[in-house]
Design an enzyme around this catalytic site. Structure first.
Site, short mmCIF file in Angstrom:
data_model
loop_
_atom_site.label_atom_id
_atom_site.label_comp_id
_atom_site.label_asym_id
_atom_site.label_seq_id
_atom_site.Cartn_x
_atom_site.Cartn_y
_atom_site.Cartn_z
CB CYS A 108 -10.50 31.92 -20.01
SG CYS A 108 -12.14 31.60 -20.66
CG HIS A 242 -9.60 28.77 -17.21
ND1 HIS A 242 -10.50 29.56 -16.55
CD2 HIS A 242 -10.16 28.47 -18.40
CE1 HIS A 242 -11.57 29.73 -17.31
NE2 HIS A 242 -11.39 29.09 -18.44
CG ASN A 272 -15.03 28.66 -18.08
OD1 ASN A 272 -14.54 29.69 -17.65
ND2 ASN A 272 -14.73 28.15 -19.27
#
Ligand code: UT7
Length: 315
Positions: A108, A242, A272
């Protein structure tokens, strides 16, 4: 360097929490309060490389730059249908660029790692114009029978075009190996000589461990940069974090003691999307005027590895 254009491309299929509860023992009443996610976009008939190329083209258009003027393409991706060639090479051909290409897998935190690579190449005098594309399909990594993970993710691609400038004020990268907390294993082609046991395992996650790591790593990276640059948390106009879980975002916000308005989110509608999360949010904030030229922004991301990274830049 400085970012002069952004773009994103999202799959059209929207999967709501209620749709998940049709085949999983879950509910909007569990998912929304615990994660902040209302729905996510999931790949159906699209190919990830097409979303990636589309995001890249939009970023180039936004930057007013032609593909042939690019000196380097960096693609952040954890998994896609091609093992080889690299996704960056596929994007290069699709958009009509001719420059060298590089894929990275930093989970990520890929966008931040890619920014650091671009900045380092620029400082070495090797490049002037760089395209970063983060393209991810984490919904193909999870078991859709595992409510612990599949409810959390969505797919998409985000891109940014960078050129010469001194807008990037500081980047902090971190890694701390913890391979049992968040991982997926796939088997490779068999050979006549393989004697070890192998099995494919869908994405596994120790959610609470990842949650704690995320807050610690992100606050640590941001604090490190603020201290190094002689800045206070209040000197940053917007924090683009994030988009894994709204509770993680709130914990980081509370640590920094900054108001809600400084933390734009899209976890509600995207879930996500791994490394695509930050550049998709950046593109949305750029296009809807939430971030304005001259502002100071911070980006921070964390994920499997554990890997994390943060950047502070002038927009
Ligand atoms: O990019 C980085 C990737 N990952 C992350 O950032 C994730 C970080 N972690 C998290 O966001 C949270 O830990 C989760 C959202 C994954 C889980 O939230 P939690 O508050 O830590 O819940 P939990 O894991 O402690 O689970 C609580 C209960 C469990 O049931 P029992 O054992 O208490 O009976 C789970 O089985 O909730 C159950 N559960 C669910 N129930 C309904 C887990 N997933 C679900 C679900 N629907 N989807």
């Amino acid at each position: 360097m400085k970012i002069i254009g952004t773009g994103s491309a999202i799959p059209k299929k929207i999967v709501t929490n209620d749709m998940l509860s049709e085949f999983l023992d879950t509910s909007d009443a569990w998912i929304y309060p615990r994660t902040g996610i209302k729905h996510r976009h999931v790949i159906s008939d699209e190919k990830l490389e097409d979303l990636a190329a589309s995001a890249a083209e939009k970023a180039l258009e936004n930057a007013g730059m032609k593909a042939e003027d690019l000196d380097f393409i960096i693609c952040s991706n954890v998994v896609n249908e091609y093992v080889t060639p690299s996704l960056s090479c596929i994007i290069q051909g699709a958009i009509g660029a001719t420059c060298p290409c590089l894929d990275i897998n930093c989970a990520c935190a890929g966008f931040i790692y890619a920014l650091d690579i671009a900045e380092s190449f620029y400082k070495a005098g090797r490049v002037k114009n760089v395209l970063i594309v983060c393209a991810e399909e984490p919904t193909r990594m999870t078991s859709w029978k595992d409510r612990n993970v599949c409810v959390l993710f969505g797919d998409g691609a985000g891109a940014a075009v960078l050129t010469e400038g001194d807008n990037i004020k500081g980047i902090k990268l971190s890694a701390a190996s913890a391979t049992d907390k968040l991982y997926q294993i796939r088997t490779l082609e068999p050979t006549p000589y393989i004697t070890k046991e192998e099995e494919s395992i869908s994405l596994q996650m120790k959610g609470q461990d990842v949650f704690k790591f995320a807050v610690k790593a992100s606050t640590g990276d941001i604090k490190y940069l603020l201290d190094k640059l002689g800045m206070a948390a209040g000197d940053v106009d917007h924090y683009l974090l994030h988009q894994a879980n709204i509770r993680i975002i709130r914990s980081i916000k509370d640590f920094l003691e900054q108001p809600d308005e400084k933390f734009p989110t899209n976890v509600e509608t995207h879930g996500n999307s791994s490394s695509a999360s930050c550049p998709i949010l950046l593109d949305e904030c750029n296009r809807n005027g939430i971030i304005k030229r001259g502002e100071t922004i911070a980006l921070s991301a964390f994920g499997a590895g554990f890997i994390s990274g943060a950047v502070i830049m002038e927009w």
